[in-house]
Design an enzyme around this catalytic site. Structure first.
Site, PDB file in Angstrom:
ATOM      1  N   LYS A  98     -10.879  -1.574  -3.067  1.00 10.57           N
ATOM      2  CA  LYS A  98     -10.684  -2.686  -2.127  1.00 10.57           C
ATOM      3  C   LYS A  98     -11.595  -2.503  -0.928  1.00 10.57           C
ATOM      4  O   LYS A  98     -11.506  -1.511  -0.201  1.00 10.57           O
ATOM      5  CB  LYS A  98      -9.223  -2.765  -1.680  1.00 10.57           C
ATOM      6  CG  LYS A  98      -8.940  -3.998  -0.829  1.00 10.57           C
ATOM      7  CD  LYS A  98      -7.452  -4.270  -0.695  1.00 10.57           C
ATOM      8  CE  LYS A  98      -7.182  -5.561   0.067  1.00 10.57           C
ATOM      9  NZ  LYS A  98      -5.737  -5.858   0.140  1.00 10.57           N
ATOM     10  N   ASN A 117      -7.329   1.553  -1.675  1.00 10.09           N
ATOM     11  CA  ASN A 117      -7.483   0.994  -0.333  1.00 10.09           C
ATOM     12  C   ASN A 117      -8.316   1.957   0.510  1.00 10.09           C
ATOM     13  O   ASN A 117      -7.819   2.968   0.985  1.00 10.09           O
ATOM     14  CB  ASN A 117      -6.099   0.772   0.284  1.00 10.09           C
ATOM     15  CG  ASN A 117      -6.164   0.070   1.620  1.00 10.09           C
ATOM     16  OD1 ASN A 117      -7.247  -0.203   2.141  1.00 10.09           O
ATOM     17  ND2 ASN A 117      -5.013  -0.216   2.179  1.00 10.09           N
ATOM     18  N   GLY A 164       0.812  -1.213   0.000  1.00 12.93           N
ATOM     19  CA  GLY A 164       0.000   0.000   0.000  1.00 12.93           C
ATOM     20  C   GLY A 164       0.849   1.268   0.000  1.00 12.93           C
ATOM     21  O   GLY A 164       1.760   1.404   0.815  1.00 12.93           O
ATOM     22  N   LEU A 222       0.807   0.530   7.098  1.00  9.41           N
ATOM     23  CA  LEU A 222       1.151   1.165   5.827  1.00  9.41           C
ATOM     24  C   LEU A 222       2.558   1.752   5.777  1.00  9.41           C
ATOM     25  O   LEU A 222       2.772   2.829   5.214  1.00  9.41           O
ATOM     26  CB  LEU A 222       0.127   2.247   5.463  1.00  9.41           C
ATOM     27  CG  LEU A 222      -1.272   1.749   5.087  1.00  9.41           C
ATOM     28  CD1 LEU A 222      -2.198   2.931   4.817  1.00  9.41           C
ATOM     29  CD2 LEU A 222      -1.229   0.828   3.872  1.00  9.41           C
ATOM     30  N   CYS A 258      -7.978  -0.018   5.102  1.00  5.52           N
ATOM     31  CA  CYS A 258      -6.890  -0.399   6.001  1.00  5.52           C
ATOM     32  C   CYS A 258      -7.326  -0.179   7.451  1.00  5.52           C
ATOM     33  O   CYS A 258      -7.683   0.937   7.827  1.00  5.52           O
ATOM     34  CB  CYS A 258      -5.618   0.384   5.735  1.00  5.52           C
ATOM     35  SG  CYS A 258      -4.301  -0.095   6.885  1.00  5.52           S
ATOM     36  N   THR A 311      -8.507  -7.122   5.659  1.00 11.16           N
ATOM     37  CA  THR A 311      -8.491  -7.909   6.895  1.00 11.16           C
ATOM     38  C   THR A 311      -9.669  -7.564   7.803  1.00 11.16           C
ATOM     39  O   THR A 311     -10.218  -6.467   7.752  1.00 11.16           O
ATOM     40  CB  THR A 311      -7.193  -7.680   7.666  1.00 11.16           C
ATOM     41  OG1 THR A 311      -7.024  -6.279   7.873  1.00 11.16           O
ATOM     42  CG2 THR A 311      -5.998  -8.238   6.909  1.00 11.16           C
ATOM     43  N   GLY A 352      -2.339 -13.988  -0.117  1.00  8.83           N
ATOM     44  CA  GLY A 352      -1.712 -13.068   0.826  1.00  8.83           C
ATOM     45  C   GLY A 352      -0.892 -13.768   1.884  1.00  8.83           C
ATOM     46  O   GLY A 352       0.280 -14.095   1.684  1.00  8.83           O
TER      47      GLY A 352
END
Lengths: 303, 256
Positions: free
Chosen positions: A164, A126, A46, A73, A129, A192, A264
């Protein structure tokens, strides 16, 4: 052998197996283990507008069939990526998907413009996160904010835009529809799941950040269900990820509605995990006498 | 080039309570390993994360690690037997340097003594004079002194409670050694307060110092950034698994 080629948001991929952002750096390390040209594509670590050092250690905790991370990140920033990392990845015959996180809506747009000009194949946005305070998941849990970020990136990008999605929402289909409605070319899911692990001896969370993102085999059924939900809500292509370790895991994700998959956490267990997954898909297709992997997408037969 | 493969346990023994020495027949790893490097061991099907363990010795096709039982993963590993197979990735990481001039001091604290045996042997093979300073909590925790004694030109052992060797930690004997003559380098592995004391002493004596750091790891190959630590005056992050685990002590930010 079965045909693994896939067309995704108008881009041709040699196979439907990518590496998930944040688990693969910029490819250099795993490039010591195998030829990155074997991959369908690489979703890079990211990126943010300015370099970030990330969160304090410990940043990882193992859980049953999974793990929590709170890296936060850490990255050299989008300019350094374009200068030092993108040319390396471009030496390989594989697709490059740039993953971006902004603090503000306009920052997303600025990064998208730079990366699109630099020649990445897809921009993965993203908005999910869980490990940063500003930006990240605060955008991804509100359909209006997702739509706003999507429009801004779409306006600034000449390459396909993939949003995402966060699983940490009440209705992921609503978020996916917001992204599609604002012009997203694709969606990827899942990021996640929020989690926490406590050390019973110290009574403190294991992660210095207290909470983190759960990934690994434990999340596969959650991801499969959410991909299926999103498949029924939107018509844009889906990159499915979350706990894929084997070819059969990937086939599940494809049957649920994904057009491609990303590997992943499995990279941490087996450096060649994406190739194991690719070969596992091919083996399944051959055993079932299916000619093309594209026939699997969304082919689940519900009770 | 690291290898990931299944290897057989050829020897296994307890060195102290919950401290186990395990030897594998792992030709690819043993033949390419350097002192200070580690192997990443898969500890059972349900645990996706490998456990990083420093290499303490290599001999032909065999490779030995010494580990402490600290949690469920290492307990699983400790419950294996000779003849069983284990999934190993390695050798990984950046080890100790090997271009020094003059005598070498290796400092090991507790389980940190293990990789220093490999370092002592490597330095000895390069014809350096090697002195070992090993510190432990108590006599019951003392490990590897016979092995160090066989390799080194000098050996000092300390325990916090004085039940074996000198009473106290490694600082006093190290200071004494550094005061007596000019050494080429000090190499160390152990608890962070010990490493910090060693690094500061070496800075004062202007001796090159390399230390091996420990951090929770993910991939072990430098990709996931889980083990990244602030280094270089706090200006950038280094990955313990790939840029380390061995670092020039000058690069380390002790309050980072």
């Amino acid at each position: 052998m079965a045909d693994l080629h896939v067309s995704f948001a108008g881009i041709a991929f040699k196979n439907p197996v990518l590496t998930a952002s944040g688990t693969f750096g910029f490819g250099r390390e795993y490039g010591e283990y195998y030829d990155l040209s074997e991959l369908g594509g690489v979703c890079v670590k990211g990126l943010t507008a300015a370099p970030r050092l990330g969160n304090p250690a410990p940043r990882i905790a193992e859980t049953a069939m999974g793990m929590l991370n709170s890296v936060g990140l850490q990255n050299p920033g989008v300019d350094e990526f374009i200068r030092a990392e993108l040319p390396f990845l471009r030496r390989y015959d594989t697709r490059v998907i740039a993953n971006i996180s902004g603090n503000t809506v306009s920052e997303y747009g600025e990064m998208a413009a730079k990366l699109s000009d630099a020649g990445v194949d897809i921009i993965e946005v993203n908005v999910s996160c869980p490990n940063v305070h500003a930006g990240g998941m605060q955008f991804g849990t509100d359909p209006r904010a997702v739509a706003e970020v999507t429009r801004e990136v779409r306006r600034n990008s000449r390459v396909p835009v993939m949003i995402k999605l966060s699983p940490n929402v009440t209705d992921i289909a609503e978020i996916a529809r917001a992204a599609e409605g604002a012009g997203a070319d694709a969606v990827s899911l899942i990021n996640t799941l929020l989690g926490m692990k406590i050390d019973v001896n110290t009574r403190k969370p294991v992660l210095a950040n207290n909470t983190g993102g759960l990934s690994g085999a434990a999340v596969l059924p959650v991801a499969v269900k959410m991909v299926w939900q999103v498949r029924n809500a939107v018509s844009i292509p889906i990159l499915g990820m979350g706990g894929i370790f084997t070819g059969e895991d990937a086939v599940e994700m494809l049957l649920a509605g994904a057009d491609m998959v990303a590997v992943g956490t499995a990279n941490f267990t087996y450096p060649d995990a994406p190739l194991r997954v690719r070969d596992g898909i091919a083996k399944y297709l051959d055993a079932k006498k299916i000619r093309s992997v594209t026939e699997l997408s969304g082919a689940v037969e519900m009770h | 080039m690291p290898t990931q493969a299944i290897y057989t346990i050829s020897d296994m023994r307890n060195l102290a309570e919950d401290v186990i020495s395990m030897t594998f027949i792992a030709p690819e790893i043993a033949r390419s390993a350097a002192a200070g490097q580690f192997i990443h061991i898969k500890c059972g099907h349900s645990r996706p994360l490998r456990r990083p363990i420093s290499i303490s010795d290599v001999s032909g096709d065999k490779l030995t690690v010494i580990f402490e039982v600290r949690g469920a993963g290492t307990r699983w590993l400790a419950s294996r037997d000779i003849g069983r197979k284990v999934d190993i990735l390695g050798p990984l990481g950046h080890g100790f340097g090997d271009t020094f001039s003059g005598g070498i001091i290796v400092v090991g604290g507790g389980i940190g003594a293990a990789p220093m045996l490999f370092a002592a042997k490597a330095a000895k093979r390069k014809a350096h004079s090697v002195t070992a300073v090993l510190g432990f909590r108590s006599q019951a925790n003392v490990i590897l002194t016979d092995e160090f004694d066989a390799v080194c030109d000098g050996l000092v052992t300390t325990t916090d409670d004085g039940t074996a060797g000198l009473r106290g930690n490694v600082s006093a004997p190290l200071e004494e050694l550094l005061n007596t003559k000019k050494y080429g380098a000090v190499l160390a592995c152990g608890p962070k307060p010990m490493l910090r004391a060693v690094a500061e002493m070496c800075a004062i004596h202007k001796i090159h110092c390399e230390i091996s750091l420990e951090e929770r790891m993910g991939c072990g190959v430098g990709a996931c950034l889980v083990c990244a630590c602030l280094m270089h005056n706090g200006e950038r992050m280094s990955r313990v698994c790939k840029d380390g685990p061995v670092f020039d002590a000058k690069e380390v930010v002790w309050n980072g």
